[in-house]
Motif scaffolding. Structure first.
Motif, PDB file in Angstrom:
ATOM      1  N   ALA A 289       0.831  -1.199   0.000  1.00 24.37           N
ATOM      2  CA  ALA A 289       0.000   0.000   0.000  1.00 24.37           C
ATOM      3  C   ALA A 289       0.862   1.243   0.000  1.00 24.37           C
ATOM      4  O   ALA A 289       1.892   1.308   0.683  1.00 24.37           O
ATOM      5  CB  ALA A 289      -0.939   0.023   1.204  1.00 24.37           C
ATOM      6  N   HIS A 290       0.427   2.230  -0.780  1.00 24.24           N
ATOM      7  CA  HIS A 290       0.995   3.579  -0.729  1.00 24.24           C
ATOM      8  C   HIS A 290       0.161   4.345   0.293  1.00 24.24           C
ATOM      9  O   HIS A 290      -0.999   4.655   0.036  1.00 24.24           O
ATOM     10  CB  HIS A 290       0.893   4.206  -2.117  1.00 24.24           C
ATOM     11  N   PRO A 291       0.746   4.700   1.455  1.00 19.42           N
ATOM     12  CA  PRO A 291      -0.087   5.279   2.520  1.00 19.42           C
ATOM     13  C   PRO A 291      -0.239   6.796   2.452  1.00 19.42           C
ATOM     14  O   PRO A 291      -1.212   7.326   2.997  1.00 19.42           O
ATOM     15  CB  PRO A 291       0.652   4.864   3.792  1.00 19.42           C
ATOM     16  N   THR A 292       0.724   7.484   1.879  1.00 16.44           N
ATOM     17  CA  THR A 292       0.741   8.942   1.728  1.00 16.44           C
ATOM     18  C   THR A 292       0.866   9.665   3.069  1.00 16.44           C
ATOM     19  O   THR A 292       1.843  10.369   3.326  1.00 16.44           O
ATOM     20  CB  THR A 292      -0.491   9.468   0.972  1.00 16.44           C
ATOM     21  N   ALA A 293      -0.142   9.509   3.942  1.00 16.87           N
ATOM     22  CA  ALA A 293      -0.162  10.216   5.229  1.00 16.87           C
ATOM     23  C   ALA A 293      -0.708   9.292   6.308  1.00 16.87           C
ATOM     24  O   ALA A 293      -0.949   8.105   6.068  1.00 16.87           O
ATOM     25  CB  ALA A 293      -0.995  11.496   5.119  1.00 16.87           C
ATOM     26  N   ASP A 294      -0.920   9.834   7.514  1.00 14.03           N
ATOM     27  CA  ASP A 294      -1.344   9.007   8.644  1.00 14.03           C
ATOM     28  C   ASP A 294      -2.676   8.313   8.376  1.00 14.03           C
ATOM     29  O   ASP A 294      -2.910   7.202   8.855  1.00 14.03           O
ATOM     30  CB  ASP A 294      -1.407   9.843   9.924  1.00 14.03           C
ATOM     31  N   THR A 295      -3.562   8.942   7.591  1.00 17.18           N
ATOM     32  CA  THR A 295      -4.834   8.303   7.244  1.00 17.18           C
ATOM     33  C   THR A 295      -4.590   7.001   6.495  1.00 17.18           C
ATOM     34  O   THR A 295      -5.202   5.967   6.798  1.00 17.18           O
ATOM     35  CB  THR A 295      -5.687   9.244   6.365  1.00 17.18           C
ATOM     36  N   GLY A 296      -3.700   7.038   5.526  1.00 16.45           N
ATOM     37  CA  GLY A 296      -3.389   5.837   4.757  1.00 16.45           C
ATOM     38  C   GLY A 296      -2.711   4.773   5.584  1.00 16.45           C
ATOM     39  O   GLY A 296      -2.903   3.568   5.347  1.00 16.45           O
ATOM     40  N   LEU A 297      -1.904   5.192   6.560  1.00 18.91           N
ATOM     41  CA  LEU A 297      -1.274   4.225   7.457  1.00 18.91           C
ATOM     42  C   LEU A 297      -2.329   3.471   8.251  1.00 18.91           C
ATOM     43  O   LEU A 297      -2.305   2.237   8.332  1.00 18.91           O
ATOM     44  CB  LEU A 297      -0.315   4.942   8.406  1.00 18.91           C
ATOM     45  N   SER A 298      -3.274   4.197   8.838  1.00 15.39           N
ATOM     46  CA  SER A 298      -4.311   3.562   9.662  1.00 15.39           C
ATOM     47  C   SER A 298      -5.156   2.601   8.842  1.00 15.39           C
ATOM     48  O   SER A 298      -5.473   1.488   9.292  1.00 15.39           O
ATOM     49  CB  SER A 298      -5.206   4.637  10.291  1.00 15.39           C
ATOM     50  N   ILE A 299      -5.524   3.009   7.621  1.00 20.21           N
ATOM     51  CA  ILE A 299      -6.333   2.148   6.768  1.00 20.21           C
ATOM     52  C   ILE A 299      -5.551   0.904   6.359  1.00 20.21           C
ATOM     53  O   ILE A 299      -6.095  -0.210   6.331  1.00 20.21           O
ATOM     54  CB  ILE A 299      -6.805   2.936   5.526  1.00 20.21           C
ATOM     55  N   ALA A 300      -4.271   1.070   6.062  1.00 23.00           N
ATOM     56  CA  ALA A 300      -3.446  -0.078   5.664  1.00 23.00           C
ATOM     57  C   ALA A 300      -3.337  -1.092   6.791  1.00 23.00           C
ATOM     58  O   ALA A 300      -3.436  -2.307   6.564  1.00 23.00           O
ATOM     59  CB  ALA A 300      -2.064   0.399   5.244  1.00 23.00           C
TER      60      ALA A 300
END
Length: 413
Positions: free
Chosen positions: A233-244
């Motif tokens: 996954a490309h997380p980009t920011a903290d939102t993407g980290l949490s979703i990943a």
């Protein structure tokens, strides 16, 4: 009768001599300092014997006897270790177009410029837009026609609805907003020859961060995991980290600095509890900043990326080396090694990120990542020891894949 036999023997002699003087199978590497694996002390004045694409012996000059007639490469003054993995590359530049029909020599030279000249014997492509072209390139490398690293691929990635990243415009990625479609798409990519799947758990659209709905990530991850394949996954920011994390992603393709927020101890714990690996790609952020006219590396994008990786490394998290080359057009690895060191990684952590960690993560632990008998003969020889200066990781003398020299600094750069 005797004259006839003598004549027949004389006619055979040229063939016998030719067979005996042909290049012997295998290669002996002598005199190098050998790092057999991360955390192991070096072997001085070592010898590695390869035959049939495998390491058949490794040890000191007093332990190993070189078979008669074997080709010998004098490696005195060089440093030998297992071939490197680059876990984040892209074969998308025009140099790779028409991979099925380009001259093999042309593709081999491009491999040397981008990958094998930096010691890479394995490369994981994390996004392509022309999957048949990449599969054609992979097949030509597998056949030995093109000299390059073993290629793994995540196929063609997908993004959230209305979430194609702005930096690939005017192109757009596949955008998926229905769980069943995500599962079907992931399964089809894997059936077509992908070794994993890639998605944007949060994507920058040029105006903000577009998150991928959690149920989409879970559906795609479930489809991949049923086939025992990794999810990137490309997380980009903290939102993407949490979703990943919540969606079952296995590997973050980058750290997530776009929100300019450090990873908390709780997030580090979650990353480790979910057995997630991280590919830092720190040089990417410097490269992007400089393309936009920013030269001060105290920029919060860069400092956040360094903090996030440093916190993970300090906690013993799993880190995989990757550079995003193919998107990043500067192929040199020197700055990536310097940034890893700046983030707090030591020699053994960097060596693990290059060798044992990706080999284990991608199911190749039994054949890749260490210099021991029985492993694939994938080897890099460096001009100097990175234990004394981390930049030496990028100073490659030879790259060997399956026992064959595919990069030689004396003639290939």
């Amino acid at each position: 009768m005797m004259k006839t036999l003598l004549l027949a023997l004389l006619l055979l002699l040229p063939r016998i001599f030719y067979a005996q003087s042909a290049a012997p199978e295998g290669l002996a590497l002598t005199g190098a300092r050998i790092y057999t694996a991360p955390g192991k002390p070096p072997v001085e004045n070592g010898i590695v014997i390869t035959r049939g694409g495998k390491i058949t012996a490794a040890g000191t000059s007093g332990q190993i006897k070189i078979p008669a007639g074997m080709k010998v490469l004098n490696c005195k003054g060089l440093v030998l270790m297992a071939g490197f993995w680059n876990s984040h590359v892209h074969f998308m530049e025009p140099a790779w177009f028409n991979a099925a029909t380009q001259p093999a020599a042309t593709l081999t030279r491009q491999m040397q410029r981008m990958l094998t000249g930096y010691g890479f014997t394995h490369a994981f492509d994390l996004a392509c837009l022309d999957f048949p072209n990449l599969l054609a390139l992979k097949a030509r490398v597998q056949s030995g026609e093109v000299k390059g690293p073993a290629i793994l691929t995540a196929g063609v990635p997908f993004a959230p609805p209305n979430g194609s990243p702005f930096y690939i415009r005017p192109l757009k990625l596949r955008e998926i907003g229905v769980p069943e479609e995500a599962a079907t798409y992931a399964a089809r990519q894997l059936a077509d020859g992908a070794d994993g799947i890639k998605l944007w758990s949060a994507s920058p659209d040029g105006h903000g961060i577009v998150p991928m709905p959690l149920e989409i990530v879970k559906a795609a991850a479930g489809a991949a995991h049923r086939l025992h394949k990794p999810v990137f996954a490309h997380p980009t920011a903290d939102t993407g980290l949490s979703i990943a994390i919540a969606g079952g992603v296995d590997v973050l393709a980058h750290v997530s600095p776009d929100g300019y927020r450090s990873w908390t101890p709780e997030e580090i714990t979650l990353i480790q509890q979910h057995h997630m690996a991280v590919i830092p790609t720190l040089k990417l952020y410097k490269w992007e900043l400089e393309r936009n006219g920013v030269t001060d590396m105290n920029n919060p994008l860069m400092t956040t990326a360094l903090q996030q990786l440093g916190a993970l490394a300090k906690a013993g998290g799993e880190i995989l080396f990757g550079t995003d080359v193919g998107y990043v057009t500067d192929y040199s690895t020197t700055e990536e090694f310097l940034f890893l060191s700046q983030a707090g990684l030591n020699f053994d952590q960097i060596l693990a990120a290059l060798t044992t960690a990706p080999a284990k993560r991608f199911g190749k632990e039994a054949s890749s990542g260490r210099i021991v008998k029985g492993m694939d003969a994938d080897i890099v020889l460096l001009k100097a020891d990175p234990h004394t200066d981390i930049r030496h990781f990028s100073e490659v003398a030879y790259t060997i894949r399956n026992g064959e020299i595919i990069y030689d600094y004396r003639k290939d750069r």
